[in-house]
Write an enzyme that holds these catalytic residues in place. Structure first.
Site, short mmCIF file in Angstrom:
data_model
loop_
_atom_site.label_atom_id
_atom_site.label_comp_id
_atom_site.label_asym_id
_atom_site.label_seq_id
_atom_site.Cartn_x
_atom_site.Cartn_y
_atom_site.Cartn_z
N HIS A 128 -66.19 -1.54 84.80
CA HIS A 128 -65.26 -2.60 85.21
C HIS A 128 -66.02 -3.92 85.39
CE1 HIS A 128 -62.00 -4.26 87.99
NE2 HIS A 128 -63.04 -5.02 88.26
N GLU A 129 -67.11 -3.86 86.15
CA GLU A 129 -67.90 -5.07 86.38
C GLU A 129 -68.57 -5.54 85.10
OE1 GLU A 129 -67.76 -6.77 89.06
OE2 GLU A 129 -66.55 -5.29 90.14
#
Length: 416
Positions: free
Chosen positions: A21-22
């Site tokens: 996600h990051e």
């Protein structure tokens, strides 16, 4: 040991998805020329890091997520080097900022969809024709799943040594046998078996006709006693009824595999069902808070209450311990889809909150220009801090509730 392995594997899968996600934020930000100074997996003390170009990559000591630092996400960021001012995030066009902020959720969706397609081809997806309601189950052929006991009360729980043994097991019936008659009454489906059992007296001896491997046979069983409401009124008064100690083994397969091409359609259909299910689940969250509190204070855990990553990991452990890898994968898919949707809610500090503010600024600037007024500029994030803190507080309390419930009174899908 298998249960512990499953818990660790599922927790690791969550950590990987959060890290990706990051990474989604980082990759898209770099692609647009924004400056990313840090990308770390975990929080707390730094265990290892290395600097490549202008970005420091590393691992922190607490494996509960990750983060990436994009310079100047808001105009109020006060740690921006003057040399980096042209590359601060808030100066970029709103569509670029939207892509960067939604890239995290897009990563979760991509993980879910790819895993779904792979599952459809190699493992199978839940069969949409599998009976999921009482009415559908009653139309199934009366192919039995043999129980170990009869639970005397009106409850679903694991057997105990004090429970009477299954009459069907004592009569030498087996899982997979199809009941064809009970006390002379023909049985064509599971619903008729339930009706025939209600017509029998608890404790009486029943003559049972059945098919095994296509061959007819008969046996006799002394029916046990349990408590059930009327068949046509599940909320009606509970009373003693005869029990054979069997359940339904649906003739319809629970899981269906697809070819590589057909899997795209199955994936799309399952994704649509997840979207509806996620919306309904999020809508029910406020009304489920009292049920969570009741579970913490000694009440029965509602299977429909929300779970935390702790609860999801425990379910993953159960799945591995019971060799139900399909459930493990579907849990991972559902969790990624839910997190992807939740993160797009228009609330700070979620990514959806930043996206909503960016578009609010854009629309407001357009309206002011249409009316010949000066651009009002950027939203002051500092003025929104009380709302942000309120969201964090509510989210924190809710997380604490779910984690506590998942520790002291977890949802379980298998009897232990």
């Amino acid at each position: 040991m298998a249960y512990l392995l499953g818990v660790v594997l599922f927790a690791l899968a969550i950590l990987v998805s959060v890290s990706l996600h990051e990474a989604g934020h980082m990759v898209t930000a770099k692609a647009f020329g924004m400056k990313v100074t840090r990308y770390f997996v975990g929080f707390g003390p730094t265990l290892w890091s290395v600097k490549r170009g202008e970005t420091e990559y590393g691992i922190k000591g607490i494996p509960l997520g990750g983060f990436c630092k994009i310079v100047g996400m808001t105009p109020q960021d006060d740690d921006v080097d003057p040399a980096d001012e042209p590359r601060v995030m808030w100066r970029y066009p709103v569509w670029k900022r939207t892509i960067v902020m939604s890239a995290g959720s897009a990563t979760h969706f991509a993980l879910a969809v790819v895993a779904l397609w792979l599952a459809a081809v190699f493992m199978g997806l839940p069969n949409p024709d599998f009976p999921t309601t009482e009415e559908q189950a009653r139309q199934e052929p009366a192919v039995i799943a043999l129980g170990e006991c009869v639970v005397p009360e009106n409850a679903v729980r694991a057997c105990t040594p004090a429970d009477p043994a299954s009459p069907a097991a004592q009569a030498q019936l087996r899982s997979g046998d199809r009941i064809t008659s009970l006390n002379g009454a023909p049985i064509d489906n599971y619903g008729q078996l339930l009706v025939a059992l209600r017509a029998a007296a608890p404790g009486s001896t029943a003559e049972i006709g059945y098919l095994r491997d296509g061959q007819p046979a008969t046996t006799r069983a002394t029916l046990a006693t349990t408590q059930r409401p009327p068949l046509d009124d599940t909320d009606g008064p509970v009373g003693p009824v005869a029990a054979l100690g069997v359940g339904l083994r649906p003739s319809t397969p629970n899981m269906v595999t697809y070819g590589p091409v057909d899997a795209f359609g199955a994936t799309a259909e399952y994704t649509g069902n997840m979207a509806v299910g996620t919306y309904e689940a999020m809508k029910r969250i406020p009304e489920k808070v009292p049920a969570l509190w009741e579970a913490i204070t000694g009440g029965e855990r509602d299977m429909d209450t929300p779970i935390s990553v702790v609860g999801a990991s425990r379910l993953g452990g159960e799945a591995v311990a019971n060799d139900a890898w399909e459930l493990f994968v579907l849990l991972f898919i559902s969790l990624n889809f839910f997190v992807g949707v939740f993160n797009l809610l228009p609330l700070l500090p979620l990514d959806g909150g930043h996206i909503a503010i960016a578009w609010f600024e854009r629309v407001r600037s357009w309206l002011y220009a249409r009316f010949g007024r000066a651009d009002p500029g950027r939203v002051d994030y500092l003025k929104l801090m009380p709302v942000t803190y309120a969201v964090i507080l509510v989210g924190g309390v809710f997380t604490l509730l779910t984690v506590t419930a998942d520790v002291v009174n977890p949802i379980t899908l298998f009897s232990r």
